[in-house]
Scaffold this motif. Structure first.
Motif, short mmCIF file in Angstrom:
data_model
loop_
_atom_site.label_atom_id
_atom_site.label_comp_id
_atom_site.label_asym_id
_atom_site.label_seq_id
_atom_site.Cartn_x
_atom_site.Cartn_y
_atom_site.Cartn_z
N THR A 194 -9.07 4.87 -4.02
CA THR A 194 -8.09 3.79 -4.13
C THR A 194 -8.06 3.20 -5.54
OG1 THR A 194 -9.72 2.14 -3.41
CG2 THR A 194 -8.36 3.16 -1.70
N ARG A 205 0.41 5.57 0.01
CA ARG A 205 -0.55 6.67 0.20
C ARG A 205 -0.02 7.97 -0.39
NH1 ARG A 205 -3.18 5.81 6.24
NH2 ARG A 205 -3.74 3.60 5.95
N LYS A 210 -1.69 -1.26 -3.83
CA LYS A 210 -2.92 -0.50 -3.60
C LYS A 210 -2.51 0.95 -3.38
CE LYS A 210 -6.92 -0.13 -0.50
NZ LYS A 210 -7.58 -0.70 0.70
N GLU A 230 0.84 -1.20 0.00
CA GLU A 230 0.00 0.00 0.00
C GLU A 230 0.87 1.25 0.00
OE1 GLU A 230 -2.92 2.03 3.21
OE2 GLU A 230 -3.66 0.11 2.41
N MET A 245 -3.50 4.76 -2.59
CA MET A 245 -4.58 5.46 -1.90
C MET A 245 -4.31 6.96 -1.87
SD MET A 245 -5.85 5.03 2.06
CE MET A 245 -6.36 3.34 1.80
#
Length: 209
Positions: free
Chosen positions: A161, A88, A116, A86, A118
């Protein structure tokens, strides 16, 4: 699955015998099949107990079990290999931070992992989802040589996302490298086992002499 019956545990009058190379020998008495296994220094393994008569094969059962365990371990590794990382982003990200985070995404994709991505919206930024969409689309284009979008950008509360996965050919390349390492390890283990058996046989021969 329970282990198959082998050698003297096979309690039927006759079996359909398969040779060590997969050749069909035919229906033979179980006593004859056991004799052939002993002469070839192999095991008689019941591979199809529900057939009439049951099918049995001549094989090195210890080696078969070892190779089966290796294949099972490899299958488990392949299943667990791809993980989801992930990253961000802020909507108002400066060029340096963008380049740094893009580098992380590229590194994860090269390693065969999914990412992922975000975007976290703050305050009034929630009224500008199109800006988040443009940022994610830009990132997807920048890393398109390494991966592609698997889950399109979508809003999730205050966040937006997107999931990017590595191209399949890169995943396949890493899987092949792992298989090659496993094959080499298996060959080394088998060679060590054969060497130990030869040493044991030599010691027994020396004792008999």
């Amino acid at each position: 699955m329970s282990e198959p019956r082998i050698n003297d545990r096979i309690r039927v009058p006759e079996v359909r015998l398969v040779g060590p190379g997969g050749e069909q020998v035919g229906v033979v008495r179980v006593e004859d099949a056991l004799r052939l296994a002993q002469e070839a220094d192999l095991d008689l393994v019941e591979v199809a107990p529900n057939a009439r008569p049951p099918v049995a094969k001549l094989m090195d059962y210890g080696k078969f079990k070892y190779e089966s365990a290796q294949k099972a371990r490899e299958a488990r590794r392949n299943q667990a290999h791809t993980s989801l990382k992930e990253i961000r982003f802020r909507l108002k990200i400066d060029p340096h931070d963008y380049a740094t985070k893009k580098g992380h995404v590229e590194r994860f994709l090269k390693g065969g992992d999914k990412v992922k991505v975000m975007i976290m919206f703050r305050g009034r930024e929630q009224s500008r989802p199109e800006m988040g969409m443009r940022l994610l689309q830009r990132l997807a284009e920048d890393v398109s040589e390494l991966g592609s979008v698997e889950s399109a950008p979508r809003l999730d509360g205050r966040n937006m996302t997107m999931v990017i996965g590595p191209h399949r050919k890169k995943q396949a390349g890493k899987s092949e490298q792992r298989r090659a390492r496993d094959r080499k390890a298996a060959e080394q283990a088998e060679a060590a086992q054969q060497s130990a058996q030869q040493s044991q046989a030599a010691d027994e021969a020396a004792q008999e002499a």
